[in-house]
Design an enzyme around this catalytic site. Structure first.
Site, PDB file in Angstrom:
ATOM      1  N   GLY A 272       0.823  -1.208   0.000  1.00  0.00           N
ATOM      2  CA  GLY A 272       0.000   0.000   0.000  1.00  0.00           C
ATOM      3  C   GLY A 272       0.859   1.261   0.000  1.00  0.00           C
TER       4      GLY A 272
ATOM      5  N   LYS B  99      -9.380   2.116   4.746  1.00  0.00           N
ATOM      6  CA  LYS B  99      -9.146   3.478   5.255  1.00  0.00           C
ATOM      7  C   LYS B  99     -10.081   4.564   4.719  1.00  0.00           C
ATOM      8  CE  LYS B  99      -5.790   4.782   1.729  1.00  0.00           C
ATOM      9  NZ  LYS B  99      -4.621   5.536   1.367  1.00  0.00           N
TER      10      LYS B  99
ATOM     11  N   TYR C  10     -14.435   4.128  10.791  1.00  0.00           N
ATOM     12  CA  TYR C  10     -12.988   4.020  10.516  1.00  0.00           C
ATOM     13  C   TYR C  10     -12.185   4.581  11.693  1.00  0.00           C
ATOM     14  CZ  TYR C  10      -8.359   5.303   8.932  1.00  0.00           C
ATOM     15  OH  TYR C  10      -6.991   5.464   8.871  1.00  0.00           O
TER      16      TYR C  10
ATOM     17  N   SER D  96      -3.923   7.173  13.854  1.00  0.00           N
ATOM     18  CA  SER D  96      -4.259   8.372  13.084  1.00  0.00           C
ATOM     19  C   SER D  96      -4.587   9.531  14.010  1.00  0.00           C
ATOM     20  CB  SER D  96      -5.481   8.044  12.223  1.00  0.00           C
ATOM     21  OG  SER D  96      -6.047   9.213  11.695  1.00  0.00           O
TER      22      SER D  96
ATOM     23  N   ASN E 293      -1.405  14.076   8.153  1.00  0.00           N
ATOM     24  CA  ASN E 293      -1.864  13.841   6.773  1.00  0.00           C
ATOM     25  C   ASN E 293      -0.701  13.476   5.846  1.00  0.00           C
ATOM     26  OD1 ASN E 293      -4.024  15.349   8.132  1.00  0.00           O
ATOM     27  ND2 ASN E 293      -4.963  15.406   6.118  1.00  0.00           N
TER      28      ASN E 293
ATOM     29  N   ASP F 261     -15.529  17.498   8.702  1.00  0.00           N
ATOM     30  CA  ASP F 261     -14.178  18.073   8.712  1.00  0.00           C
ATOM     31  C   ASP F 261     -13.939  18.856   9.997  1.00  0.00           C
ATOM     32  OD1 ASP F 261     -13.020  17.165   6.397  1.00  0.00           O
ATOM     33  OD2 ASP F 261     -13.704  18.854   5.172  1.00  0.00           O
TER      34      ASP F 261
ATOM     35  N   LYS G 250      -9.439   2.782  14.810  1.00  0.00           N
ATOM     36  CA  LYS G 250      -8.099   3.183  15.272  1.00  0.00           C
ATOM     37  C   LYS G 250      -8.095   3.331  16.800  1.00  0.00           C
ATOM     38  CE  LYS G 250      -6.290   3.004  11.287  1.00  0.00           C
ATOM     39  NZ  LYS G 250      -5.382   1.884  11.001  1.00  0.00           N
TER      40      LYS G 250
END
Ligand code: NAD
Ligand code: UFG
Length: 341
Positions: free
Chosen positions: A11, A86, A151, A126, A181, A300, A155
């Protein structure tokens, strides 16, 4: 030579980490089910390192096959676990897929390695675990917020499983790296990010727009309480991120860690707005990007950038590439893959 298993090693982040591991003298065994990658990535890895890693095509959801793998490869020295699904939006639509692929597979691997002595384990976490943090830059001890998506929840659960297991299993040593990021590609343009379908992330959307695959980039909102109204993120070059894994692994192998479960932020420490990322792209590519401002994207956060003091001081790691260097590598990669495909 130390043998390291890299799940999800074909990946995006995994392949860059395999390169850095091989350059650092590790022998690598990749597990991947090719659900979000291709065997061609191996060629890129070989072109950069002149060395072919062992590749085992295996779906970690297949428990028997995973047990057989760990029976066959019984003398390994560490595991870096990238394999996961992801896509945030997909996880909302199909949560069970995410809990199965991201949580069940983690449990299966831990069940296998707890039988072995002292196998260092690095986990891909993350910054999504922080949600909209109050403190900026975000330190590792900032409160974990309720996950916005299944998702993100995988984590958080993954870190909890690891913490509990290190408490119970003598000798298990884990480092969880919370990525901010990741962007960019290897400077050779031999490997990079290959999103399937329409990219959800900013940088591949920018490069695909510039190359003509997308009409224009939608900037999701310019009415946020930030310097130019667009959201702030910590964009880290994927090669810097890959190197953090090698350093974390060496820490566990040399047993310099003080706790059996450690968490580190892996970011640059610098926040950039969406418009600054676009400006950076325009600077390095020497072309104007077609974009327009649209409404906000649901979910966001306004801003997220890392306090990297812990990684700087304890791991002795820091990001060295600039945003411009990362954007140039992303652009070179985009141009190369469109030429060859
Ligand atoms: P990726 O999709 O490019 O790589 C994941 C790899 O794992 C793919 O090659 C895929 O084929 C493989 N895989 C998935 N499920 C598998 C399974 N059941 N068995 C075997 N192989 C399987 O993703 P990436 O961007 O390289 O992310 C790597 C890790 O980092 C993931 O755990 C991801 O959640 C985490 N992460 C990524 C980001 C990001 O923005 N890219 C940010 C934070 C955390
Ligand atoms: N953005 C746009 N237009 C786009 C895509 C993104 O304006 O077409 C903006 C977003 O609104 C955000 C910024 O660009 O402000 C970055 O968005 P990304 O989708 O690239 O990244 P996110 O920070 O939203 O999410 C990423 C990963 C998640 C992960 C999270 C935290 O995609 O999987 O980082 O690690 F959970």
């Amino acid at each position: 030579m130390k043998r390291i298993v890299v799940t999800g090693g074909l990946g995006y982040i995994g392949s860059h980490t395999v390169v850095e591991l091989q350059l650092a003298g590790f022998e690598v065994i990749i597990i991947d089910n090719l659900s979000n990658s291709s065997k061609d990535v191996l060629k890129g890895i070989v072109n950069i390192t002149q060395k072919e890693p062992t590749f085992v095509e295996l779906d970690l959801r297949d428990k028997q096959a995973t047990i057989s793998f760990f029976t066959k490869y019984d003398n390994i020295d560490g595991i870096i676990h990238f394999a996961a699904s992801k896509a945030v939006g997909e996880s909302v639509v199909n949560p069970l897929l995410y809990y199965e692929n991201n949580v069940t597979t983690l449990i299966t691997i831990l069940q296998q390695i707890q039988k072995k002595e002292n196998i260092p384990f690095i986990f891909s976490s993350s910054c999504t675990v922080y949600g909209q943090a109050e403190q900026m830059p975000i330190p590792e001890n900032a409160p974990i917020q309720q996950a916005y998506s299944p998702y993100g929840n995988t984590k958080q659960i993954g870190e909890e499983i690891l913490l509990d297991t290190t408490k119970a299993v003598n000798g298990l040593q884990v480092i969880s790296l919370r990525y901010f990021n990741p962007i960019g590609a290897h400077p050779t343009a031999e490997i990079g990010e290959l999103p399937i379908g329409v990219p959800q992330n900013l940088v591949p959307f920018i490069t695909q727009t510039a190359i003509g695959l997308r009409k224009e980039l939608a900037v999701f909102g310019n009415d946020y309480p930030t310097k130019d109204g667009t959201c702030i993120r910590d964009y880290i070059h994927v090669v810097d991120l890959a190197k953090a894994h090698v350093i974390a692994l060496k820490r566990l192998l040399s047993k310099t860690n003080t706790e059996s479960f450690e968490v580190f932020n892996i970011g640059t420490g610098k926040g950039s707005s969406v418009l600054e990322v676009i400006e950076s792209f325009e600077r390095v590519s020497k072309q104007k990007l077609n974009y327009s401002i649209t409404s906000r994207r649901e979910g966001d956060v306004v801003a997220a950038y890392a306090n990297t003091t812990k990684a700087n001081t304890i791991l002795g790691w820091r990001a060295i590439s600039s945003l411009d260097e990362a954007m140039l590598s992303a652009w070179n990669w985009e141009q190369k893959i469109r030429k060859t495909n």
